[in-house]
Design a protein around this motif. Structure first.
Motif, PDB file in Angstrom:
ATOM      1  N   GLN A 187      12.212 110.563 119.825  1.00  0.00           N
ATOM      2  CA  GLN A 187      11.630 109.605 118.901  1.00  0.00           C
ATOM      3  C   GLN A 187      11.817 110.152 117.493  1.00  0.00           C
ATOM      4  O   GLN A 187      11.162 111.105 117.084  1.00  0.00           O
ATOM      5  CB  GLN A 187      10.146 109.382 119.219  1.00  0.00           C
ATOM      6  CG  GLN A 187       9.925 108.672 120.541  1.00  0.00           C
ATOM      7  CD  GLN A 187       8.457 108.362 120.780  1.00  0.00           C
ATOM      8  OE1 GLN A 187       7.582 109.042 120.266  1.00  0.00           O
ATOM      9  NE2 GLN A 187       8.202 107.339 121.574  1.00  0.00           N
TER      10      GLN A 187
ATOM     11  N   THR B 251      12.466 109.438 113.195  1.00  0.00           N
ATOM     12  CA  THR B 251      12.439 108.540 112.046  1.00  0.00           C
ATOM     13  C   THR B 251      13.877 108.339 111.574  1.00  0.00           C
ATOM     14  O   THR B 251      14.795 109.086 111.963  1.00  0.00           O
ATOM     15  CB  THR B 251      11.613 109.122 110.892  1.00  0.00           C
ATOM     16  OG1 THR B 251      12.276 110.302 110.394  1.00  0.00           O
ATOM     17  CG2 THR B 251      10.199 109.471 111.356  1.00  0.00           C
TER      18      THR B 251
ATOM     19  N   PRO C 131      14.688 111.040 125.929  1.00  0.00           N
ATOM     20  CA  PRO C 131      14.873 110.307 124.665  1.00  0.00           C
ATOM     21  C   PRO C 131      14.055 110.936 123.541  1.00  0.00           C
ATOM     22  O   PRO C 131      12.929 111.392 123.749  1.00  0.00           O
ATOM     23  CB  PRO C 131      14.351 108.898 124.998  1.00  0.00           C
ATOM     24  CG  PRO C 131      14.431 108.798 126.474  1.00  0.00           C
ATOM     25  CD  PRO C 131      14.190 110.174 127.009  1.00  0.00           C
TER      26      PRO C 131
END
Length: 329
Positions: free
Chosen positions: A82, A84, A80
């Motif tokens: 991360q 913004t 996965p």
């Protein structure tokens, strides 16, 4: 994420790459030596790879080898990300541009957009999902198969056996390709693989849309430390770069006042120089490996762009415009 967690995340990704890179697999002790950790740690890692989010289909052989290897049909999984909101939006726009700059259907682009839609805020994600589902569904075809094989070879350092049809011939020639870089080009509405290739025994560029068949081999390669894809492509207008040490072509284009503002709004090339002219226009100067690659872009400006140099490019564009004018009487 703490240092230990980051170290494990890196190890899981690297472990997956090793398993894809070596189809015959590894003993637990061999993997422990590769990563300089204990066998218990590797066993936990292998269990983690079989669980979410990787869900990697692994099997261990019976005695005496006890090798771990991938099951048929396994697909390389990324952990996965991360991101913004702005980073997710940037990836969305990149995927959209890739989809528009390709003349072959690529279902992997649609899947990437669907994955992004799931993690973006509903007001944005739902709109992306509607956009994706409204488009004709792209079935996996020969291009998708080739894209999958070449990108896997690129990511895992495995040699790809390709059968390629040249642009000016129906002849199909096969090569052993070490894919160093995958690059999309809006100039040719296509995707390219750059890497060392047999027969040429040198770095060469292949248009993926002209590859009729591709197979992963068990042979592995390493990207040479002196290969610099960014520096190579810096000499190209699109994808046609200059060979290291080769002279560049200096192209000078004069734009009319009507389009000068538009020309100045964009950064067209790393080497560009802009100079104003007395009539309110401007002159754009770039140095590229192959000036002929600029012809479609120059043609798109019509009478608002005049080729000042080099002379052979000026003559080529002039001849094309004369032929176009003749079509309209």
């Amino acid at each position: 994420m703490g240092h230990e967690a980051m170290h494990k995340a890196w190890r899981l990704l690297a472990l997956q790459r090793y398993l894809f890179r070596t189809p015959r697999g590894y003993r637990t002790s061999e993997l422990a030596d590769l990563f300089n950790v204990g066998q218990r740690t590797i066993n936990r890692d292998l269990q983690d790879l079989q669980s979410a989010p990787f869900r990697l289909p692994l099997v261990q052989e019976e005695a005496p080898d006890w090798r771990w290897h991938l099951m048929a049909g396994a697909r390389f999984q990324l952990p996965p990300l991360q991101l913004t909101l702005q980073e997710g939006a940037a990836l969305y726009l990149a995927a959209r541009l890739l989809d528009q700059a390709s003349d072959e259907p690529n279902p992997f682009v649609n899947r990437a957009l669907e994955a992004l839609a799931k993690v973006l805020p509903a007001a944005v994600g739902d709109e992306i999902q509607r956009l994706v589902t409204a488009r004709p569904q792209q079935e996996a075809g020969s291009f998708a198969d080739i894209f999958e094989v070449v990108t896997l070879g690129w990511a895992t350092g495995r040699v790809v056996h390709i059968w390629h049809r040249s642009a000016n011939s129906e002849h199909i020639h096969d090569y052993r390709l070490h894919p160093y870089l995958i690059e999309a080009s809006a100039v040719g509405y296509a995707t390219y693989a750059i890497g060392w290739a047999s027969w040429f025994t040198a770095v060469h560029t292949f248009k993926l849309e002209r590859i009729v068949r591709a197979e992963l081999t068990a042979e592995v390669f390493e990207i040479p430390p002196n290969f610099d894809g960014e520096a190579l492509l810096r000499t190209a207008w699109g994808i046609a770069y200059a060979e290291p040490g080769a002279p560049l072509e200096r192209v000078r284009l004069k734009f009319s006042p009507d389009v000068t503002r538009r020309v100045k709004e964009s950064h067209w090339h790393p080497s560009q120089e802009l100079a104003d002219t007395s009539d309110g226009g401007c002159v754009l100067t770039v140095e590229v490996g192959h000036a002929w690659e600029m012809v479609p872009w120059i043609r798109g400006w019509g009478a608002a762009c005049e080729v000042l140099a080099p002379e052979d490019l000026r003559e080529r564009v002039a001849e094309e415009l004369k032929q176009a004018a003749a079509l309209y009487g």
